[in-house]
Design a protein around this motif. Sequence first.
Motif, PDB file in Angstrom:
ATOM      1  N   LEU A  30       0.750  -1.169   0.154  1.00 31.96           N
ATOM      2  CA  LEU A  30      -0.024   0.116  -0.068  1.00 31.96           C
ATOM      3  C   LEU A  30       0.978   1.490  -0.086  1.00 31.96           C
ATOM      4  O   LEU A  30       0.332   2.081  -0.721  1.00 31.96           O
ATOM      5  N   PRO A  31       1.998   1.414   0.934  1.00 29.81           N
ATOM      6  CA  PRO A  31       2.847   2.729   0.767  1.00 29.81           C
ATOM      7  C   PRO A  31       3.438   2.840  -0.594  1.00 29.81           C
ATOM      8  O   PRO A  31       3.193   3.860  -1.006  1.00 29.81           O
ATOM      9  N   ASP A  32       3.798   1.744  -1.237  1.00 29.37           N
ATOM     10  CA  ASP A  32       4.455   2.003  -2.506  1.00 29.37           C
ATOM     11  C   ASP A  32       3.396   2.293  -3.585  1.00 29.37           C
ATOM     12  O   ASP A  32       3.612   3.284  -4.615  1.00 29.37           O
ATOM     13  N   LEU A  33       2.040   1.583  -3.408  1.00 28.24           N
ATOM     14  CA  LEU A  33       1.076   2.001  -4.315  1.00 28.24           C
ATOM     15  C   LEU A  33       0.722   3.765  -4.067  1.00 28.24           C
ATOM     16  O   LEU A  33       0.475   4.377  -5.187  1.00 28.24           O
ATOM     17  N   LEU A  34       0.674   4.079  -3.025  1.00 30.52           N
ATOM     18  CA  LEU A  34       0.269   5.338  -2.742  1.00 30.52           C
ATOM     19  C   LEU A  34       1.548   6.344  -3.608  1.00 30.52           C
ATOM     20  O   LEU A  34       1.186   7.232  -3.768  1.00 30.52           O
ATOM     21  N   SER A  35       2.614   6.162  -2.980  1.00 32.26           N
ATOM     22  CA  SER A  35       3.848   6.816  -3.289  1.00 32.26           C
ATOM     23  C   SER A  35       3.858   6.747  -4.749  1.00 32.26           C
ATOM     24  O   SER A  35       4.107   7.991  -5.355  1.00 32.26           O
ATOM     25  N   ASN A  36       3.546   5.748  -5.612  1.00 27.66           N
ATOM     26  CA  ASN A  36       3.566   5.923  -6.940  1.00 27.66           C
ATOM     27  C   ASN A  36       2.464   6.894  -7.600  1.00 27.66           C
ATOM     28  O   ASN A  36       2.393   7.511  -8.851  1.00 27.66           O
ATOM     29  N   THR A  37       1.308   6.643  -6.902  1.00 25.54           N
ATOM     30  CA  THR A  37       0.224   7.318  -7.348  1.00 25.54           C
ATOM     31  C   THR A  37       0.205   9.030  -7.415  1.00 25.54           C
ATOM     32  O   THR A  37       0.054   9.695  -8.004  1.00 25.54           O
ATOM     33  N   ILE A  38       1.010   9.285  -6.159  1.00 23.87           N
ATOM     34  CA  ILE A  38       1.408  10.757  -6.283  1.00 23.87           C
ATOM     35  C   ILE A  38       2.455  11.052  -7.369  1.00 23.87           C
ATOM     36  O   ILE A  38       2.261  12.317  -7.763  1.00 23.87           O
ATOM     37  N   GLU A  39       3.431  10.275  -7.756  1.00 22.39           N
ATOM     38  CA  GLU A  39       4.084  10.725  -8.847  1.00 22.39           C
ATOM     39  C   GLU A  39       3.366  10.690 -10.213  1.00 22.39           C
ATOM     40  O   GLU A  39       3.552  11.462 -10.971  1.00 22.39           O
ATOM     41  N   VAL A  40       2.341   9.787 -10.301  1.00 24.60           N
ATOM     42  CA  VAL A  40       1.628   9.796 -11.400  1.00 24.60           C
ATOM     43  C   VAL A  40       0.648  11.229 -11.329  1.00 24.60           C
ATOM     44  O   VAL A  40       0.781  11.955 -12.519  1.00 24.60           O
ATOM     45  N   ILE A  41       0.241  11.688 -10.356  1.00 28.60           N
ATOM     46  CA  ILE A  41      -0.486  12.858 -10.349  1.00 28.60           C
ATOM     47  C   ILE A  41       0.507  14.092 -10.769  1.00 28.60           C
ATOM     48  O   ILE A  41       0.224  14.754 -11.609  1.00 28.60           O
ATOM     49  N   LYS A  42       1.687  13.765 -10.139  1.00 26.74           N
ATOM     50  CA  LYS A  42       2.890  14.963 -10.579  1.00 26.74           C
ATOM     51  C   LYS A  42       2.972  14.752 -11.967  1.00 26.74           C
ATOM     52  O   LYS A  42       3.225  15.829 -12.668  1.00 26.74           O
ATOM     53  N   LEU A  43       3.029  13.661 -12.696  1.00 28.56           N
ATOM     54  CA  LEU A  43       3.589  13.548 -13.976  1.00 28.56           C
ATOM     55  C   LEU A  43       2.575  14.082 -14.753  1.00 28.56           C
ATOM     56  O   LEU A  43       2.935  14.607 -16.140  1.00 28.56           O
ATOM     57  N   THR A  44       1.270  14.224 -14.556  1.00 28.32           N
ATOM     58  CA  THR A  44       0.185  14.810 -15.375  1.00 28.32           C
ATOM     59  C   THR A  44       0.592  16.091 -16.091  1.00 28.32           C
ATOM     60  O   THR A  44       0.342  16.676 -17.175  1.00 28.32           O
ATOM     61  N   SER A  45       1.640  16.876 -15.024  1.00 28.54           N
ATOM     62  CA  SER A  45       2.063  18.243 -15.561  1.00 28.54           C
ATOM     63  C   SER A  45       2.870  18.219 -16.797  1.00 28.54           C
ATOM     64  O   SER A  45       2.969  19.166 -17.426  1.00 28.54           O
ATOM     65  N   LEU A  46       3.533  16.853 -17.206  1.00 30.15           N
ATOM     66  CA  LEU A  46       4.134  16.834 -18.468  1.00 30.15           C
ATOM     67  C   LEU A  46       3.214  16.920 -19.541  1.00 30.15           C
ATOM     68  O   LEU A  46       3.539  17.374 -20.660  1.00 30.15           O
ATOM     69  N   ALA A  47       1.848  16.854 -19.335  1.00 32.36           N
ATOM     70  CA  ALA A  47       0.940  16.958 -20.415  1.00 32.36           C
ATOM     71  C   ALA A  47       1.109  18.440 -21.133  1.00 32.36           C
ATOM     72  O   ALA A  47       0.551  18.770 -22.247  1.00 32.36           O
ATOM     73  N   SER A  48       1.507  19.399 -20.376  1.00 30.70           N
ATOM     74  CA  SER A  48       1.688  20.579 -20.742  1.00 30.70           C
ATOM     75  C   SER A  48       2.364  20.901 -21.966  1.00 30.70           C
ATOM     76  O   SER A  48       2.367  21.724 -22.944  1.00 30.70           O
ATOM     77  N   VAL A  49       3.636  19.887 -21.890  1.00 31.09           N
ATOM     78  CA  VAL A  49       4.386  19.961 -23.096  1.00 31.09           C
ATOM     79  C   VAL A  49       3.735  19.646 -24.667  1.00 31.09           C
ATOM     80  O   VAL A  49       4.147  20.133 -25.497  1.00 31.09           O
ATOM     81  N   VAL A  50       2.635  18.900 -24.474  1.00 30.40           N
ATOM     82  CA  VAL A  50       2.015  18.573 -25.843  1.00 30.40           C
ATOM     83  C   VAL A  50       0.635  19.521 -25.904  1.00 30.40           C
ATOM     84  O   VAL A  50      -0.094  19.178 -26.760  1.00 30.40           O
ATOM     85  N   SER A  51       0.828  20.639 -25.149  1.00 31.53           N
ATOM     86  CA  SER A  51      -0.370  21.706 -24.985  1.00 31.53           C
ATOM     87  C   SER A  51      -1.772  21.011 -24.701  1.00 31.53           C
ATOM     88  O   SER A  51      -2.677  21.518 -25.151  1.00 31.53           O
ATOM     89  N   LEU A  52      -1.833  20.219 -23.792  1.00 32.55           N
ATOM     90  CA  LEU A  52      -3.060  19.734 -23.384  1.00 32.55           C
ATOM     91  C   LEU A  52      -3.321  20.746 -22.184  1.00 32.55           C
ATOM     92  O   LEU A  52      -2.363  20.911 -21.415  1.00 32.55           O
ATOM     93  N   GLY A  53      -4.494  21.345 -22.211  1.00 35.71           N
ATOM     94  CA  GLY A  53      -4.664  22.462 -21.375  1.00 35.71           C
ATOM     95  C   GLY A  53      -4.915  21.847 -20.015  1.00 35.71           C
ATOM     96  O   GLY A  53      -5.775  22.430 -19.363  1.00 35.71           O
ATOM     97  N   GLU A  54      -3.695  21.411 -19.355  1.00 32.91           N
ATOM     98  CA  GLU A  54      -4.160  20.988 -17.756  1.00 32.91           C
ATOM     99  C   GLU A  54      -3.523  22.046 -16.904  1.00 32.91           C
ATOM    100  O   GLU A  54      -3.393  23.136 -17.400  1.00 32.91           O
TER     101      GLU A  54
END
Lengths: 227, 221
Positions: free
Chosen positions: B152-176
């Motif tokens: 569970l700790p690893d799953l949560l920790s990875n989910t935080i990383e996934v949420i942070k990674l959504t910021s990369l979508a800005s590079v392909v001009s997705l309006g996040e």
Amino acid sequence: MTQWDRFLDTFFDAEVLARYAPDILAGVWVTVQLSILIVIVGIGLGAALAMLRAYRVRALSLLIVIFADVFRALPPLVLILIAFFGLPNAGIMLSSFLVLFLVLTLTLAAFAEEIVWAGLTSVDRGQWEAARSTGLGFTQALVWVALPQAVRLAIPPLTNRAIAITKMTALGTVIGVPDILNQATTAQSFSGNASPLMLAALAYVALFLPFVILARWLERRFAWKKV
Amino acid sequence: MDQLIDQFFNLEIMVAAWPTVRQGLWMTLLICLAVIPMGLAGGLIAAYAAVARARALRWAAIAFVDFFRAIPPLVLLIFVYAGLPFAGLQLSPFMAVVVAFFLNNSAYYGEIFRAGIQSVGTGQSEAARSTGLSAAQTQAYVVLPQAMRNVLPDLLSNTIEVIKLTSLASVVSLGEMLHAADLARSVTYNASPIVLAAGIYLVLLWPLVRIVSRFGRRMDA
């Protein structure tokens, strides 16, 4: 032209590959340099912060925890953009290389602090007491008894985290650091061909796959015994 | 000092940028809603492939996981978004993000699930099978619940990383959120909108980061 030929022409065009390979290689060098700097300074700083926290000076510990939390919660790209576009207007000029280095180093330091701290707190109380009773001072016990045991626990998660964060050097592309990805996207737009991107992807795999495999091995080597 | 405050904490600019950033926040949440469940599902498949009896399947799963753990997510995203069109496959920014993140997240979640499944002793599934549960039931009711709890700790920790990674979508001009904030930044020549976005990330993720720390000991093996 068969499908296969079209695929090769699109992603493995020999002429394009030959023309842009030197640029990508220059990018590899930038990525490698950055990665080494980030890993050394980031892990060093993180371990130092974790050790400072062991002295349990309340105000200092609080500052360290806030630092570690903030840098673990914020996406690096957000910090990169703030530093790169915000600081010059406030009169602080940093090169894109330096911005990328600082952001990723601090991010790795934050994770490293938490990992080493977790290692330190898991060292058995008896170890501390035994060390102190032999006449070692607190700092000596910390450095010579607690830290080595903490590091052993910390190595697998640290390796994984260091890989994840050095991979993010690709984010430098956004602010113009001439890393692998940056060279490849430039080459792609000049050549109108996806081969440079493919070469970049392969370069990353060649650079990082050995470490991913090493991390897998370390995990097994240092695994907790099953209860 | 005033210059710094004006550049990073200009309230007027933040208030003006808020509607734009809020729009972006919805897109960020929408991306999370798409990529987290997909990554978990992909990870579960990769994990079961990695512990399968067939050697070929096992090797394929490990190759998949290691390959996508070695490639930076941004490289993957740009490859999917800007490289595949050359092969005649043009994806919208949103779809490109979903595809790239599915591959990346499946690898990371897959590795975590695999460790979880292998942390459950074989005695558990043997006992479950001997009570008459089928193989699928054994996994669903006996092995997976324990596996999930162990990682569970690893799953949560990875989910935080996934949420942070959504910021990369800005590079392909997705309006996040980051893209929206950066747009406001480029209009105002002031970094305050991005600081606002950073504040929102902090509000969203700080509690999760705290929980991960509470789990203590080995948090992201």
